[in-house]
Design a protein around this motif. Structure first.
Motif, PDB file in Angstrom:
ATOM      1  N   ILE A 216      -2.325 -13.965   7.730  1.00  0.00           N
ATOM      2  CA  ILE A 216      -1.797 -12.689   8.250  1.00  0.00           C
ATOM      3  C   ILE A 216      -2.510 -11.495   7.628  1.00  0.00           C
ATOM      4  CG2 ILE A 216       0.436 -13.685   8.839  1.00  0.00           C
ATOM      5  CD1 ILE A 216       1.571 -12.053   6.392  1.00  0.00           C
ATOM      6  N   ARG A 217      -2.872 -11.607   6.342  1.00  0.00           N
ATOM      7  CA  ARG A 217      -3.456 -10.436   5.678  1.00  0.00           C
ATOM      8  C   ARG A 217      -4.963 -10.356   5.898  1.00  0.00           C
ATOM      9  NH1 ARG A 217       0.112  -9.280   0.244  1.00  0.00           N
ATOM     10  NH2 ARG A 217       1.835 -10.635   0.767  1.00  0.00           N
ATOM     11  N   ILE A 218      -5.652 -11.473   5.634  1.00  0.00           N
ATOM     12  CA  ILE A 218      -7.113 -11.398   5.625  1.00  0.00           C
ATOM     13  C   ILE A 218      -7.684 -11.682   7.014  1.00  0.00           C
ATOM     14  CG2 ILE A 218      -9.203 -12.194   4.478  1.00  0.00           C
ATOM     15  CD1 ILE A 218      -7.177 -10.771   2.672  1.00  0.00           C
ATOM     16  N   GLN A 541       7.867  -1.857  -2.175  1.00  0.00           N
ATOM     17  CA  GLN A 541       7.083  -1.036  -1.234  1.00  0.00           C
ATOM     18  C   GLN A 541       7.008  -1.692   0.143  1.00  0.00           C
ATOM     19  OE1 GLN A 541       3.454  -1.244  -3.819  1.00  0.00           O
ATOM     20  NE2 GLN A 541       3.701   0.966  -3.983  1.00  0.00           N
ATOM     21  N   ARG A 542       8.064  -2.385   0.492  1.00  0.00           N
ATOM     22  CA  ARG A 542       8.021  -3.156   1.745  1.00  0.00           C
ATOM     23  C   ARG A 542       8.073  -2.261   2.984  1.00  0.00           C
ATOM     24  NH1 ARG A 542       8.158  -8.603   1.222  1.00  0.00           N
ATOM     25  NH2 ARG A 542       9.269  -9.497  -0.555  1.00  0.00           N
ATOM     26  N   PRO A 543       7.520  -2.795   4.092  1.00  0.00           N
ATOM     27  CA  PRO A 543       7.393  -1.979   5.301  1.00  0.00           C
ATOM     28  C   PRO A 543       8.490  -2.130   6.359  1.00  0.00           C
ATOM     29  CG  PRO A 543       6.112  -3.977   5.528  1.00  0.00           C
ATOM     30  CD  PRO A 543       6.759  -4.036   4.165  1.00  0.00           C
ATOM     31  N   GLU A 544       9.339  -3.157   6.290  1.00  0.00           N
ATOM     32  CA  GLU A 544      10.078  -3.542   7.499  1.00  0.00           C
ATOM     33  C   GLU A 544      10.904  -2.417   8.110  1.00  0.00           C
ATOM     34  OE1 GLU A 544      10.003  -5.384   4.670  1.00  0.00           O
ATOM     35  OE2 GLU A 544       8.620  -6.930   5.393  1.00  0.00           O
ATOM     36  N   THR A 545      11.539  -1.594   7.285  1.00  0.00           N
ATOM     37  CA  THR A 545      12.382  -0.558   7.889  1.00  0.00           C
ATOM     38  C   THR A 545      11.546   0.522   8.566  1.00  0.00           C
ATOM     39  OG1 THR A 545      14.187  -1.030   6.381  1.00  0.00           O
ATOM     40  CG2 THR A 545      14.253   1.098   7.463  1.00  0.00           C
ATOM     41  N   SER A 603      -0.569  -5.247  -1.495  1.00  0.00           N
ATOM     42  CA  SER A 603      -1.583  -4.913  -0.486  1.00  0.00           C
ATOM     43  C   SER A 603      -0.921  -4.389   0.785  1.00  0.00           C
ATOM     44  CB  SER A 603      -2.482  -6.118  -0.186  1.00  0.00           C
ATOM     45  OG  SER A 603      -1.840  -7.052   0.639  1.00  0.00           O
ATOM     46  N   PHE A 604       0.332  -4.808   1.040  1.00  0.00           N
ATOM     47  CA  PHE A 604       0.965  -4.322   2.268  1.00  0.00           C
ATOM     48  C   PHE A 604       1.442  -2.873   2.172  1.00  0.00           C
ATOM     49  CE2 PHE A 604       4.151  -7.392   0.407  1.00  0.00           C
ATOM     50  CZ  PHE A 604       5.062  -6.468  -0.090  1.00  0.00           C
ATOM     51  N   TRP A 605       1.409  -2.304   0.979  1.00  0.00           N
ATOM     52  CA  TRP A 605       1.648  -0.851   0.864  1.00  0.00           C
ATOM     53  C   TRP A 605       0.579  -0.098   1.668  1.00  0.00           C
ATOM     54  CZ3 TRP A 605       4.619   3.127  -0.086  1.00  0.00           C
ATOM     55  CH2 TRP A 605       4.107   4.342  -0.543  1.00  0.00           C
ATOM     56  N   ALA A 607      -1.630  -1.717   3.873  1.00  0.00           N
ATOM     57  CA  ALA A 607      -1.836  -2.322   5.200  1.00  0.00           C
ATOM     58  C   ALA A 607      -0.707  -2.023   6.162  1.00  0.00           C
ATOM     59  CB  ALA A 607      -1.983  -3.839   5.055  1.00  0.00           C
ATOM     60  N   GLU A 608       0.516  -1.983   5.639  1.00  0.00           N
ATOM     61  CA  GLU A 608       1.668  -1.877   6.536  1.00  0.00           C
ATOM     62  C   GLU A 608       2.477  -0.602   6.334  1.00  0.00           C
ATOM     63  OE1 GLU A 608       3.958  -5.406   7.732  1.00  0.00           O
ATOM     64  OE2 GLU A 608       3.305  -6.243   5.836  1.00  0.00           O
ATOM     65  N   THR A 609       2.994  -0.436   5.111  1.00  0.00           N
ATOM     66  CA  THR A 609       3.980   0.625   4.903  1.00  0.00           C
ATOM     67  C   THR A 609       3.386   1.991   5.248  1.00  0.00           C
ATOM     68  OG1 THR A 609       4.912  -0.783   3.186  1.00  0.00           O
ATOM     69  CG2 THR A 609       5.692   1.497   3.263  1.00  0.00           C
ATOM     70  N   THR A 632       2.277  -9.710  11.884  1.00  0.00           N
ATOM     71  CA  THR A 632       3.368  -9.468  10.937  1.00  0.00           C
ATOM     72  C   THR A 632       2.899  -8.710   9.694  1.00  0.00           C
ATOM     73  OG1 THR A 632       5.291 -10.500   9.894  1.00  0.00           O
ATOM     74  CG2 THR A 632       3.196 -11.681   9.704  1.00  0.00           C
ATOM     75  N   GLU A 633       1.614  -8.440   9.606  1.00  0.00           N
ATOM     76  CA  GLU A 633       1.071  -7.621   8.514  1.00  0.00           C
ATOM     77  C   GLU A 633       0.579  -6.275   9.075  1.00  0.00           C
ATOM     78  OE1 GLU A 633       1.260  -8.555   5.365  1.00  0.00           O
ATOM     79  OE2 GLU A 633      -0.240  -7.410   4.267  1.00  0.00           O
ATOM     80  N   ALA A 634       1.068  -5.917  10.253  1.00  0.00           N
ATOM     81  CA  ALA A 634       0.734  -4.623  10.889  1.00  0.00           C
ATOM     82  C   ALA A 634      -0.727  -4.518  11.322  1.00  0.00           C
ATOM     83  CB  ALA A 634       1.091  -3.451   9.981  1.00  0.00           C
TER      84      ALA A 634
END
Ligand code: DMJ
Length: 741
Positions: A216-218, A541-545, A603-605, A607-609, A632-634
């Motif tokens: 999902i990330r790379i 630092q999660r993105p879901e919301t 890393s999702f800070w 990539a996503e948030t 799912t990783e935006a």
């Protein structure tokens, strides 16, 4: 399109898939872009001509007006505000005597604002400026990382150091952030990243990685970078270097070939990890060797898009086959236990949730349907079945304020709900809204003939769950959500299906707090409904919301979602900034101010948030929801048609009206010995050796698992520990930076 478990990662379907007959790596080596030609064929030649509206905008869009970043502007703004206040006071506007001279200022109209009055009249809000501030937050985070840990796979922004997973590093942070840089038009940063990739990035490294996280990330990051640079030439951070844009797809194909080793199991369900050099799959060191359901079923968008790009069937087949294996289990009401054994493709235990290990299974159902332009109806059918199951078993209401709660069933559907939501569940409001309209606005979708009461109902669920997730932020001292939230329920619990239509409970109409007057409750709305245990109070630092806020804004057009996002962004700025003011970190508790930092930047800070914040505040013309699906990783992928080369390669087994398989009453004898089923009371220790793997090195890990994951008490303890985040924050692979699924 039959699945062949013997098909290795290097075997190609040259006839069916019109491969060039060369190895991909030969064609990739051709700088004249053999792969690019293949790609444009696969999508049809006119794709590049159909650029969206924002193509007309200058490259500096959406900001560029401001030269001084917000973090440097604060002091300037402070000085200006003090000056204005002083002058105003001097000239009487704020003077204690002003009411004598300026009575008209107190217009009654100003008092009668809506329940969102904090934001009413927000037509004047400069959203471009807010998007620019998000871009500046990204630049701050990224430049700090560039300066102190360039090329590392994890970053500690307080200590100012990082760590590589392997000698060369895997580009965990850099590759995950590529498409955010593109969308934000960060050309300098992007060129630096490309140079690093060109000089350093190889996947032929003797290291075990998480199959899912790496996909999902790379893989997702590379594919999205490919999509944005190739389908929108010159639009997103156009670079002026000597490197080929084929770099992204070449590296994606190389990486995917290595990841495919994880799928070489008896059932075709991938193992939790894979060694990138040997391409051998490795079962989980915990959980009885089982894979996470979400992980096994959230690699499909990536692998299918890669197949579409390259014309190579193998990725499509491997990914698609997992869906068949999962569906053949015919789990009641479309709700799946969160672990699945890769050898026989059967589930382990009865723990059902849409949080960690369950979440993106549901997300990828509807997104697979959308990815192939709604041509594969069985994924929509599966999504709808799950929605029925969610309504029947998992939706309940908090007490006293009736927030809608998407709860868990930790011991199977026949047992009571556990009123707990991982923050991860908060992808659901946005995903439900996306499924309801297909990505159109509600106004557009309501004109479709297919729109009806079911869609209206689902939209309300999306809106109510969005409130619940936003409440996770508003009840805390920092304005940030904890990792896990529990809820007080009514006694006995009120369930969604206990009500019909308009009688259903709804959460508060407003989050506005009562003024601080003796005798009045001035605590945040929902204070008595939400419970955040100390062990669950960290914020990663999660993105879901914000991800859901982005979908809700795009789909409903209700500006309150943007305003909530703005409040949330400010809370991140205020409470997660490092002491030097130059980076952001996850924090230990959302309920203590000042915060203590965990000294980690996920890393999702990047990539996503921050991407979702940026998109929430930017023009809706950027990546229209009707054109793309976000993994799912935006990471953004285009929707595409199956065309002549692709079709759904499986059918659902017929079921009766109760959802049971017609042929054999849920047979396919998944004979699972107690030894292998630690969720069964009295079961003994689990031996990984019982996992029958093909061509893997699993036999080298035959040791009995530690007690903590192998007996019933321990499993129960594990479940409780899940509440203390153990399951939400996992480190599945030894020697690897913290991976948070
Ligand atoms: C991300 O890696 C993905 O969104 C994944 O599906 C869930 N966990 C993190 C973000 O919280």
């Amino acid at each position: 399109m039959a699945y062949n478990s013997q098909t290795g990662p290097t075997q190609r379907h040259t006839d069916t898939w019109q491969s060039s007959g060369q190895s991909r790596f030969e064609s990739i080596g051709n700088s004249n872009g053999g792969i690019t030609n293949k790609i444009s064929e696969a999508f049809g030649g006119d794709r590049r001509n159909s650029l969206p509206m924002y193509k007309d905008k200058p490259f500096s869009y959406p900001g560029g007006r401001r030269k001084v970043p917000w973090y440097r502007r604060r002091r300037i703004i402070g000085v200006v505000l003090v000056s204005i206040a002083t002058i105003s006071w001097w000239f009487g506007i704020l003077s204690p005597l002003s009411h004598l001279t300026r009575p008209s200022e107190k217009s009654p109209a100003k008092k009668s604002q809506s329940s969102w009055s904090l934001f009413a009249g927000s037509g004047a809000v400069d959203w471009e400026d807010r998007a620019q501030q998000v871009k500046e937050a990204f630049q701050l985070s990224f430049s700090d990382y560039e300066k102190h840990a360039w090329g590392d796979d994890e970053y500690h922004p307080v200590a100012k150091d990082g760590k590589k997973m392997t000698q060369n590093g895997l580009g965990w942070i850099i590759v995950d952030a590529l498409d955010t840089m593109m969308l934000m038009n960060l050309t300098t940063e992007l060129q630096h990243a490309r140079q690093w990739m060109h000089n350093n990035l190889t996947y032929d490294q003797d290291h075990d990685v998480s199959t899912f996280e790496t996909t999902i990330r790379i893989l997702g990051g590379l594919l999205s970078a490919h999509y944005l640079s190739n389908s929108f030439p010159g639009v997103y951070a156009p670079v002026n270097d000597s490197l080929s844009d084929d770099m992204y797809i070449e590296k994606a194909a190389e990486l995917a070939d290595r990841l495919l080793g994880a799928f070489n199991t008896q059932s075709g369900v991938p193992l939790a990890s894979v060694n990138l050099h040997s391409q051998e799959g490795i079962p989980s060191h915990a959980d009885g060797g089982a894979s996470s359901t979400a992980e096994a079923t959230s690699v499909q968008l990536e692998l299918k898009y890669l197949s579409k790009l390259t014309g190579e069937a193998v990725y499509w087949e491997k990914a698609e086959h997992v869906m068949k294996v999962v569906d053949d289990n015919a789990e009641p009401d479309g709700l799946l236990p969160i672990f699945i054994y890769a050898d026989r493709g059967v589930f382990r235990g009865n723990n059902i949730r849409l949080g960690s290990r369950g979440d993106s299974y549901y997300e990828y159902l509807i997104k697979q349907y959308l990815q192939t332009s709604q041509e594969e109806s069985l994924y929509n059918e599966m999504w709808k079945e799950s929605m029925v199951g969610i309504k029947k078993h998992l939706l309940t209401y908090s007490s006293p304020s009736n927030f809608t709660v998407l709860a868990e069933k930790q011991n199977g559907l026949d047992h009571p709900v556990t009123p707990k939501m991982d923050h991860l569940v908060c992808f659901m409001p946005g995903t439900i809204a996306l499924a309801t309209t297909g990505g159109q606005t509600v106004a557009q979708a309501r004109r479709d003939r297919s729109w009806g009461s079911e869609q209206e109902e689902d939209l309300i669920i999306a809106e109510e769950l969005m409130k619940t997730c936003w409440g996770m932020y508003t009840v805390t001292a920092t304005g940030l959500a904890g990792e896990i939230t529990h809820f007080n329920l009514h006694d006995p619990p009120l369930m969604y299906n206990d009500f019909s239509g308009g009688e259903r409970p709804t959460g508060p109409k407003s989050f506005e707090r009562q003024p601080n007057i003796p005798g009045m409750d001035s605590r945040p709305v929902g204070t008595d409904d939400y419970i955040i245990k100390n062990a669950d109070a960290h914020n990663l630092q999660r993105p879901e919301t914000v991800e859901s806020l982005f979908y809700m804004w795009r789909i409903t057009g209700d500006e309150k979602y943007r305003q909530w996002g703005w409040q949330m962004f400010q809370a991140f700025k205020k409470h997660t900034l490092t002491p030097d003011g130059l980076a952001f970190s996850s924090i230990n508790s959302v309920n203590s101010v000042p915060t203590t930092l965990r000294d980690n930047m996920e890393s999702f800070w990047l990539a996503e948030t921050l991407k979702y914040f940026f998109l929430l505040f930017s023009s809706n013309d950027i990546l229209p929801l009707t054109d793309v699906v976000f993994n799912t990783e935006a990471h953004a992928f285009p929707r595409f048609q199956l065309g002549k080369l692709f079709k759904t390669g499986w059918e659902r087994k017929p079921r009766d009206e109760n959802g049971h398989l017609i042929e054999q009453a849920k047979a396919e004898p998944a004979i699972v010995s107690k030894e292998e089923q630690p969720d069964i009371p009295g079961a003994g220790p689990v031996k990984i050796a019982t996992v029958h793997l093909t061509e893997t090195r699993a036999m080298s890990v035959t040791s009995t698992l530690s007690d903590s994951s192998s007996n019933t008490d321990a499993v129960k303890a594990d479940r409780e520990a899940a509440s203390a985040t153990a399951e939400a924050t996992i480190t599945p692979i030894m020697d690897e930076p913290q991976l948070v699924t």
